[in-house]
Write a protein that holds these residues in place. Structure first.
Motif, PDB file in Angstrom:
ATOM      1  N   ASP A 206       0.912  -1.113   0.178  1.00 14.59           N
ATOM      2  CA  ASP A 206      -0.063  -0.033   0.006  1.00 14.59           C
ATOM      3  C   ASP A 206       0.694   1.276  -0.044  1.00 14.59           C
ATOM      4  O   ASP A 206       0.586   2.243  -0.728  1.00 14.59           O
ATOM      5  CB  ASP A 206      -0.800  -0.112   1.283  1.00 14.59           C
ATOM      6  N   ARG A 209       2.584   1.633  -3.414  1.00 19.15           N
ATOM      7  CA  ARG A 209       1.685   1.974  -4.354  1.00 19.15           C
ATOM      8  C   ARG A 209       1.459   3.534  -4.250  1.00 19.15           C
ATOM      9  O   ARG A 209       1.587   4.296  -5.194  1.00 19.15           O
ATOM     10  CB  ARG A 209       0.446   1.127  -4.396  1.00 19.15           C
ATOM     11  N   LEU A 283      -3.516  -3.872 -10.186  1.00 21.20           N
ATOM     12  CA  LEU A 283      -4.916  -3.653  -9.563  1.00 21.20           C
ATOM     13  C   LEU A 283      -5.800  -4.906  -9.664  1.00 21.20           C
ATOM     14  O   LEU A 283      -6.531  -5.303  -9.019  1.00 21.20           O
ATOM     15  CB  LEU A 283      -5.475  -2.326 -10.013  1.00 21.20           C
ATOM     16  N   THR A 287      -6.445  -6.051  -5.009  1.00 21.31           N
ATOM     17  CA  THR A 287      -6.939  -4.616  -4.583  1.00 21.31           C
ATOM     18  C   THR A 287      -7.371  -4.979  -3.088  1.00 21.31           C
ATOM     19  O   THR A 287      -7.577  -5.886  -2.655  1.00 21.31           O
ATOM     20  CB  THR A 287      -8.107  -4.246  -5.537  1.00 21.31           C
ATOM     21  N   ASP A 291      -7.116   1.209  -1.569  1.00 20.76           N
ATOM     22  CA  ASP A 291      -6.268   1.160  -2.449  1.00 20.76           C
ATOM     23  C   ASP A 291      -6.390   2.442  -3.334  1.00 20.76           C
ATOM     24  O   ASP A 291      -7.167   2.702  -3.696  1.00 20.76           O
ATOM     25  CB  ASP A 291      -6.774  -0.108  -3.481  1.00 20.76           C
TER      26      ASP A 291
END
Length: 743
Positions: A206, A209, A283, A287, A291
Motif C-alpha cells: 500500500d 503504491r 490492480l 486490490t 487502495d
C-alpha cells in the motif's frame, strides 16, 4: 579579398559566432581549404534545384579529392584523416539529398555576410540584440536541464514500479500458499505468524503504491509546468527567430535542441503511461479497501493523455516557410502557377512514426485559390540529413479559381499585394491507442500573378514579420501598425547583407532615415507608417521609398556586386553631403552614389578646381541597368574622359574618396587590360575600317550643358590615333556616353 579572408580578420566575439554554425554537417576545414571555390558557386540556386545540387555535390567531392592528394604528398596525417572523414560524410550523408548540403552551405555563407555586416556596425541592432539576449540563452539551458531531470525521474519510477511488481508477486505467492493449506494447518502458530508477515507486506505494498503514484504525479506535474512555461516560450522564440530570419535576419538555430526536448518529454510521458498501465495490471490481481490505484490512476492517465495531445500539437511546425525556388531570398511571396517548396517537421522523433504520418496541404478557406501538384505526402526520417521526422513539398503550385462569371478574381497586374493568405497542413497521429489530429500553418504569404508585383509583395512580408509575432493575422493590413525606425533600418541593412553580401553602415542608414522622414530624427523614438514606407511617393518623385530602394538592390545584384562587396560604393549619400565630403579633397577625388531621382541609377561625382581657385563639382548622368549591361562599371571608371573646350580629353577620376588611387580600388575588376584592345591600325574585318567607342563627355566654356549622347559617334582611326597620342592605351571596344551636370 575573399569573404572567408574577411571573416578571419574579425574580432574574437564575431569569430565565436562563426564557430557556432560550422559543425559536422559542414566542417570548417572544408570551408577554409576551398574558400574561393565555395564562394564562386551558386548554392542558393542549388538549394532549390536537385540536378544542380547533385552536380555541385559531385564537384565538391572532386575538390576534396584534389586537396586530399595535395596533403598526402605533404604527409599531413591529421589533415589527411579529417579530409577522408569529410569525403565519407559528403558521399554518405548527402548523396540521397544533395539539396540539403546546398542549403547548409548557402546558410553558412549568408550568415557569414550577416556577421561581417554586423561587425561593420558601431552598435548591434535592437532586433538582433533581443534575439541573442542572455535571458534566452539561460532559459534554453534550463529547459534542457529540466528535461534531462524529468527523463531521469521517469526512469527511476520505472524501477519503483518493477520493485512494486516483484513485491506483489511475492505477496501473491505467499498468500496463495496459505490459502492452499488445510483448515487445521491454518490455525497453527506458524501460519498465524505468516499471516502477520503478509499483513505487514500488504501495508508495504500500500505504501509503495502510494509512493509510486506520488512520484508519477510529480513527474506529470513537472512536465506540465515545463510545457506551460519555458518550453512554450522556447517554441515561440524559435518561431519569432524564424520570422526574422525570413526577412534577412540572423539564422534561426535551435530546432534540433527543441526536437530533443520534445522527444524526451514524449518518451517520458509514454513511459509514465506504461507505468500506469502496469499499475492497472497489478490492480486486477490485487486490490483492497483504501487502495490508491483505482482512485488516482484514472486522473493521472487523463492528465498524461492531455499532455501528450498538447505536446504533439505543438511539435508540428513549419521548418522552412513557403518559397519559390526562383527567388530563394524572397520567401512567402508565391506566384500563381509557379512551384514553391515548404518543409514541415514533427519535433517528436519516434521510430514508430516513420512513414506513418501523411500530411495534407491546403490553402485558405475562401476557395479563391487551390493547390495543384502533390499535396499529400508521408513524413519520414530518410530525406533529412539530420534524420528528423519531416516532409518537404517541392511541387506545389497555387492556382486562382475562376469566379462564377468565368473570369478570375484579382488575377493580373492589379492583384493586391497586401492581401495575406495561409498555407495550412493537417495530419493524424495514431500511436499506442491514441489518435491525435494535428494542424499547423505557414506564416502569411502574398500571392502575385506577375513578377513585377514582387517588390511590393516583399515589402508586405517585411512589414508584417517586423511588426508582429502573430503567425496568423491575415487581416493585418486592414490597419497596419507603425514600425520603430531603428528596427526598420536594421531590417533594411539585412536586405543588403543577405541579398548583395554587404550591409549598411551607420552613415548610410542615417541617409535612409532622413529620406524616410524628411528630417534628422532619433532612431529609438520615431514611428514610421506603412504608407510612408511603401505607399506614398517620395517628395517630388513618382515612386515610393521602397520601390527606389528595391531598384538599387537589383542594380547592385546584377551589375555592380563586386564593387559593392569591396565597400567602394558609398551609395547612400545626399548631394549636399557629398559636396561637404569632397570640397577639401585633392582635385580628381570622386565618390560613387546612388541616384535619388532615377530608379536603379548610380553616378559618380568628382571635385575640380578652377583657375581662380574656386572648387567645382561635376556629377555624371546616372548609369542604369540598361547602360551597365553594355559596359562594366569598373571599365567606365577606368576609361571615362572629359573634353574641356578644345583641350585634350583626360580622365578626371584620380582618387576614390577619401584618397584611394582609382586603379588600386578597381583594378582587379577591369574586364581587360589596355594592351588587350585592338589598335585601329590592325585593320577592320570584311574590309571595314575599325571603329572604337570610348566614354567621352564635353564641357564647353560658355555652357555648363554637355553635348547630348547622340553627338558622341564612333571615331575614325585617324581621330582615334590623335587621341591615343595624348592618352594611355585604355580605349575599350564599347562604352557609354555620359552626360554631365552641375546639379
Amino acid at each position: 579579398m575573399s569573404q572567408w579572408s574577411q571573416v578571419q580578420q574579425l574580432e574574437i566575439k564575431f569569430l565565436e559566432q562563426v564557430d557556432q554554425f560550422y559543425d559536422d554537417n559542414f566542417p570548417m576545414e572544408i570551408r577554409h581549404l576551398l574558400a574561393q571555390w565555395i564562394e564562386s558557386q551558386d548554392w542558393e540556386a542549388a538549394a532549390n534545384n536537385e540536378a544542380m545540387a547533385m552536380i555541385l555535390l559531385q564537384n565538391l567531392i572532386i575538390q576534396v579529392d584534389e586537396q586530399l592528394d595535395r596533403v598526402s604528398q605533404e604527409k599531413n596525417l591529421l589533415l589527411i584523416h579529417n579530409l577522408k572523414r569529410v569525403r565519407k560524410l559528403l558521399q554518405g550523408k548527402y548523396h540521397g539529398n544533395p539539396m540539403h548540403i546546398a542549403v547548409i552551405i548557402s546558410n553558412c555563407l549568408r550568415e557569414e555576410r550577416r556577421i561581417l555586416a554586423a561587425a561593420s556596425m558601431p552598435v548591434q541592432g535592437p532586433l538582433e540584440k533581443s534575439l541573442q539576449s542572455s535571458v534566452v540563452s539561460e532559459r534554453q539551458r534550463n529547459v534542457e536541464h529540466k528535461v534531462s531531470a524529468i527523463k531521469n525521474s521517469a526512469q527511476m519510477t520505472d524501477q519503483d514500479v518493477k520493485y512494486l511488481e516483484d513485491l506483489q508477486e511475492e505477496f501473491d505467492f505467499r498468500y496463495k500458499t496459505i490459502q492452499s493449506l488445510e483448515q487445521n494447518d491454518k490455525n497453527s502458530a506458524l501460519i498465524k505468524q505468516e499471516m502477520l508477515a503478509l499483513q505487514a507486506m500488504l501495508n508495504t505494498l500500500d505504501y509503495k503504491r502510494k509512493e509510486v503514484l506520488s512520484k508519477i504525479g510529480r513527474v506529470i506535474h513537472e512536465i506540465d509546468m515545463l510545457m506551460s512555461n519555458m518550453l512554450t516560450e522556447e517554441l515561440l522564440d524559435w518561431k519569432r527567430r524564424q520570422q526574422i530570419a525570413c526577412i534577412g535576419g540572423p539564422l534561426h538555430g535551435g530546432l534540433d535542441q527543441l526536437q530533443n526536448c520534445f522527444t524526451l518529454l514524449a518518451e517520458s510521458l509514454f513511459q509514465v503511461r506504461r507505468q500506469l498501465e502496469k499499475l492497472d495490471e497489478l490492480l486486477t490481481r490485487l486490490t483492497y479497501d483504501g487502495d490508491p490505484i483505482p482512485v488516482q490512476r484514472p486522473q493521472l492517465l487523463e492528465k498524461v493523455n492531455f499532455l501528450l495531445y498538447n505536446l504533439f500539437r505543438n511539435s508540428f511546425v513549419v521548418e522552412r516557410q513557403p518559397c519559390m525556388p526562383t527567388h530563394p531570398q524572397r520567401p512567402m511571396v508565391l506566384k500563381t502557377l509557379i512551384q514553391f517548396t515548404v518543409k514541415l517537421r514533427l519535433l517528436i522523433k519516434l521510430p514508430e512514426l516513420n512513414y506513418q504520418i501523411r500530411v495534407k496541404a491546403t490553402i485558405d478557406n475562401n476557395r479563391r485559390f487551390v493547390l495543384c501538384g502533390t499535396h499529400v505526402k508521408a513524413m519520414n526520417m530518410d530525406e533529412s540529413a539530420n534524420g528528423s521526422l519531416s516532409v518537404e513539398f517541392r511541387h506545389l503550385q497555387p492556382k486562382e479559381m475562376k469566379t462564377s462569371a468565368g473570369s478570375k478574381g484579382n488575377e493580373g497586374p492589379h492583384m493586391v499585394t497586401e492581401e495575406l493568405h495561409s498555407i495550412s497542413f493537417e495530419t493524424q497521429v495514431c500511436l499506442y491507442g491514441l489518435t491525435i489530429n494535428l494542424e499547423t500553418s505557414s506564416l502569411p504569404v502574398v500571392m502575385i500573378s506577375n513578377v513585377s508585383q514582387l517588390p511590393n509583395a516583399w515589402a508586405s512580408i517585411i512589414w508584417y514579420n517586423l511588426s508582429t509575432n502573430d503567425p496568423q493575422n491575415l487581416s493585418f493590413f486592414n490597419n497596419p501598425p507603425a514600425a520603430t525606425l531603428s528596427q526598420l533600418l536594421e531590417v533594411l541593412s539585412w536586405q543588403f547583407s543577405s541579398y548583395v553580401g554587404r550591409g549598411l553602415n551607420s552613415e548610410q542608414l542615417n541617409m535612409l532615415a532622413e529620406k524616410l522622414t524628411g528630417q534628422q530624427v532619433s532612431y529609438n523614438d520615431y514611428q514610421l507608417s506603412w504608407a510612408k514606407f511603401c505607399k506614398e511617393h517620395l517628395p517630388g518623385k513618382s515612386f515610393t521609398f521602397w520601390v527606389w530602394l528595391e531598384a538599387i538592390l537589383d542594380l547592385i545584384k546584377k551589375h555592380i556586386l563586386p564593387l559593392w562587396i569591396d565597400g567602394y560604393i558609398m551609395g547612400f549619400v545626399s548631394k549636399e553631403k557629398e559636396r561637404i565630403l569632397l570640397k577639401d579633397k585633392t582635385p580628381g577625388t570622386f565618390l560613387l552614389r546612388f541616384s535619388e531621382s532615377n530608379l536603379g541609377g548610380i553616378t559618380f561625382t568628382w571635385v575640380d578646381q578652377l583657375e581662380n581657385g574656386d572648387v567645382t563639382f561635376h556629377s555624371v548622368e546616372p548609369y542604369n541597368k540598361g547602360r551597365l549591361s553594355a559596359l562594366p562599371f569598373a571599365d567606365i571608371l577606368r576609361d571615362y574622359k572629359v573634353i574641356m573646350a578644345d583641350n585634350v580629353p583626360e580622365n578626371p577620376l584620380k582618387y576614390l574618396y577619401p584618397d584611394i588611387p582609382k586603379d588600386k580600388a578597381f583594378g582587379k575588376h577591369y574586364s581587360c587590360q589596355p594592351n588587350e584592345v585592338s589598335k585601329p591600325s590592325d585593320g577592320g574585318g570584311k574590309g571595314y575600317v575599325p571603329s572604337v567607342f570610348i566614354p567621352v563627355s564635353k564641357i564647353l566654356n560658355d555652357s555648363t550643358e554637355p553635348h547630348s549622347p547622340s553627338d558622341l559617334l564612333p571615331m575614325s582611326p585617324s581621330v582615334y590615333a590623335v587621341l591615343r597620342e595624348h592618352l594611355s592605351p585604355t580605349a575599350i571596344e564599347s562604352a557609354v556616353s555620359c552626360k554631365l551636370s552641375h546639379s
